[in-house]
Design a protein around this motif. Structure first.
Motif, PDB file in Angstrom:
ATOM      1  N   THR A 239      -6.307 -14.962   6.153  1.00 15.68           N
ATOM      2  CA  THR A 239      -5.710 -13.847   6.883  1.00 15.68           C
ATOM      3  C   THR A 239      -4.197 -13.843   6.691  1.00 15.68           C
ATOM      4  O   THR A 239      -3.619 -14.756   6.108  1.00 15.68           O
ATOM      5  N   ALA A 240      -3.549 -12.834   7.213  1.00 15.89           N
ATOM      6  CA  ALA A 240      -2.105 -12.685   7.068  1.00 15.89           C
ATOM      7  C   ALA A 240      -1.331 -13.683   7.928  1.00 15.89           C
ATOM      8  O   ALA A 240      -0.137 -13.898   7.706  1.00 15.89           O
ATOM      9  N   ILE A 241      -1.972 -14.296   8.908  1.00 15.97           N
ATOM     10  CA  ILE A 241      -1.275 -15.218   9.799  1.00 15.97           C
ATOM     11  C   ILE A 241      -1.202 -16.642   9.221  1.00 15.97           C
ATOM     12  O   ILE A 241      -0.510 -17.501   9.765  1.00 15.97           O
ATOM     13  N   ALA A 242      -1.870 -16.897   8.107  1.00 12.97           N
ATOM     14  CA  ALA A 242      -1.926 -18.236   7.522  1.00 12.97           C
ATOM     15  C   ALA A 242      -0.536 -18.828   7.217  1.00 12.97           C
ATOM     16  O   ALA A 242      -0.299 -20.001   7.525  1.00 12.97           O
ATOM     17  N   PRO A 243       0.410 -18.080   6.632  1.00 10.04           N
ATOM     18  CA  PRO A 243       1.733 -18.671   6.385  1.00 10.04           C
ATOM     19  C   PRO A 243       2.457 -19.091   7.669  1.00 10.04           C
ATOM     20  O   PRO A 243       3.150 -20.111   7.694  1.00 10.04           O
ATOM     21  N   SER A 244       2.277 -18.334   8.729  1.00 11.52           N
ATOM     22  CA  SER A 244       2.906 -18.692  10.004  1.00 11.52           C
ATOM     23  C   SER A 244       2.305 -19.975  10.570  1.00 11.52           C
ATOM     24  O   SER A 244       3.015 -20.819  11.113  1.00 11.52           O
ATOM     25  N   ILE A 245       0.990 -20.125  10.451  1.00  6.18           N
ATOM     26  CA  ILE A 245       0.333 -21.339  10.926  1.00  6.18           C
ATOM     27  C   ILE A 245       0.794 -22.539  10.108  1.00  6.18           C
ATOM     28  O   ILE A 245       1.073 -23.612  10.651  1.00  6.18           O
ATOM     29  N   LYS A 246       0.914 -22.369   8.789  1.00  3.10           N
ATOM     30  CA  LYS A 246       1.362 -23.459   7.922  1.00  3.10           C
ATOM     31  C   LYS A 246       2.799 -23.859   8.269  1.00  3.10           C
ATOM     32  O   LYS A 246       3.115 -25.041   8.350  1.00  3.10           O
ATOM     33  N   ALA A 247       3.665 -22.886   8.489  1.00  9.58           N
ATOM     34  CA  ALA A 247       5.053 -23.173   8.837  1.00  9.58           C
ATOM     35  C   ALA A 247       5.138 -23.866  10.195  1.00  9.58           C
ATOM     36  O   ALA A 247       5.923 -24.800  10.382  1.00  9.58           O
ATOM     37  N   GLY A 248       4.325 -23.424  11.152  1.00 12.46           N
ATOM     38  CA  GLY A 248       4.308 -24.063  12.468  1.00 12.46           C
ATOM     39  C   GLY A 248       3.811 -25.497  12.392  1.00 12.46           C
ATOM     40  O   GLY A 248       4.345 -26.391  13.056  1.00 12.46           O
ATOM     41  N   GLY A 249       2.800 -25.743  11.582  1.00 11.81           N
ATOM     42  CA  GLY A 249       2.290 -27.101  11.394  1.00 11.81           C
ATOM     43  C   GLY A 249       3.319 -28.008  10.743  1.00 11.81           C
ATOM     44  O   GLY A 249       3.490 -29.169  11.134  1.00 11.81           O
ATOM     45  N   ALA A 250       4.026 -27.487   9.747  1.00 14.03           N
ATOM     46  CA  ALA A 250       5.071 -28.272   9.084  1.00 14.03           C
ATOM     47  C   ALA A 250       6.217 -28.569  10.046  1.00 14.03           C
ATOM     48  O   ALA A 250       6.771 -29.674  10.049  1.00 14.03           O
ATOM     49  N   SER A 251       6.563 -27.601  10.869  1.00 13.07           N
ATOM     50  CA  SER A 251       7.622 -27.798  11.850  1.00 13.07           C
ATOM     51  C   SER A 251       7.228 -28.853  12.886  1.00 13.07           C
ATOM     52  O   SER A 251       8.035 -29.727  13.233  1.00 13.07           O
ATOM     53  N   LEU A 252       5.997 -28.792  13.353  1.00 12.34           N
ATOM     54  CA  LEU A 252       5.512 -29.779  14.314  1.00 12.34           C
ATOM     55  C   LEU A 252       5.464 -31.175  13.699  1.00 12.34           C
ATOM     56  O   LEU A 252       5.847 -32.156  14.326  1.00 12.34           O
ATOM     57  N   ALA A 253       5.043 -31.253  12.450  1.00 10.65           N
ATOM     58  CA  ALA A 253       4.985 -32.543  11.764  1.00 10.65           C
ATOM     59  C   ALA A 253       6.377 -33.142  11.594  1.00 10.65           C
ATOM     60  O   ALA A 253       6.561 -34.357  11.797  1.00 10.65           O
ATOM     61  N   SER A 254       7.358 -32.324  11.258  1.00 13.62           N
ATOM     62  CA  SER A 254       8.719 -32.845  11.115  1.00 13.62           C
ATOM     63  C   SER A 254       9.302 -33.249  12.470  1.00 13.62           C
ATOM     64  O   SER A 254      10.046 -34.223  12.562  1.00 13.62           O
ATOM     65  N   LEU A 255       8.949 -32.520  13.512  1.00 14.29           N
ATOM     66  CA  LEU A 255       9.395 -32.866  14.865  1.00 14.29           C
ATOM     67  C   LEU A 255       8.820 -34.216  15.276  1.00 14.29           C
ATOM     68  O   LEU A 255       9.542 -35.084  15.770  1.00 14.29           O
ATOM     69  N   LEU A 256       7.534 -34.393  15.068  1.00 11.13           N
ATOM     70  CA  LEU A 256       6.892 -35.652  15.429  1.00 11.13           C
ATOM     71  C   LEU A 256       7.346 -36.803  14.529  1.00 11.13           C
ATOM     72  O   LEU A 256       7.424 -37.954  14.978  1.00 11.13           O
ATOM     73  N   GLY A 257       7.648 -36.492  13.273  1.00 10.49           N
ATOM     74  CA  GLY A 257       8.138 -37.515  12.347  1.00 10.49           C
ATOM     75  C   GLY A 257       9.537 -37.995  12.691  1.00 10.49           C
ATOM     76  O   GLY A 257       9.915 -39.111  12.344  1.00 10.49           O
ATOM     77  N   GLY A 258      10.303 -37.173  13.392  1.00 14.48           N
ATOM     78  CA  GLY A 258      11.664 -37.530  13.744  1.00 14.48           C
ATOM     79  C   GLY A 258      11.787 -38.328  15.054  1.00 14.48           C
ATOM     80  O   GLY A 258      12.863 -38.784  15.389  1.00 14.48           O
ATOM     81  N   ILE A 259      10.690 -38.523  15.751  1.00  7.05           N
ATOM     82  CA  ILE A 259      10.725 -39.261  17.009  1.00  7.05           C
ATOM     83  C   ILE A 259      10.834 -40.759  16.730  1.00  7.05           C
ATOM     84  O   ILE A 259      10.058 -41.310  15.960  1.00  7.05           O
ATOM     85  N   LYS A 260      11.822 -41.388  17.330  1.00  7.19           N
ATOM     86  CA  LYS A 260      12.032 -42.833  17.168  1.00  7.19           C
ATOM     87  C   LYS A 260      11.570 -43.536  18.443  1.00  7.19           C
ATOM     88  O   LYS A 260      11.906 -43.139  19.539  1.00  7.19           O
ATOM     89  N   PHE A 261      10.801 -44.582  18.266  1.00  6.92           N
ATOM     90  CA  PHE A 261      10.310 -45.346  19.410  1.00  6.92           C
ATOM     91  C   PHE A 261      11.123 -46.591  19.604  1.00  6.92           C
ATOM     92  O   PHE A 261      11.525 -47.300  18.856  1.00  6.92           O
TER      93      PHE A 261
END
Length: 64
Positions: A42-64
């Motif tokens: 569907t046309a929403i697929a690029p938005s979902i991919k961008a949101g997933g990449a953004s979430l992954a980078s956010l979670l990857g940047g968390i330092k414990f």
């Protein structure tokens, strides 16, 4: 492959009901996989991919 948004919405509702009512079983997993494949065309697929990449980078940047 062309699939109308109503078909994607229908599969999404079915997947949601499977999660809420019965828990996810193997047959339900198949419906969720089909939902993912149809949603990706569907046309929403690029938005979902961008949101997933953004979430992954956010979670990857968390330092414990």
């Amino acid at each position: 492959m062309i699939l109308s948004i109503s078909g994607v919405v229908l599969l999404g509702v079915i997947a949601f009901l499977f999660f809420r009512k019965d828990g996810l079983k193997a047959s339900h997993g198949l419906v969720c996989a089909l939902f993912g494949f149809y949603l990706s065309s569907t046309a929403i697929a690029p938005s979902i991919k961008a949101g997933g990449a953004s979430l992954a980078s956010l979670l990857g940047g968390i330092k414990f």
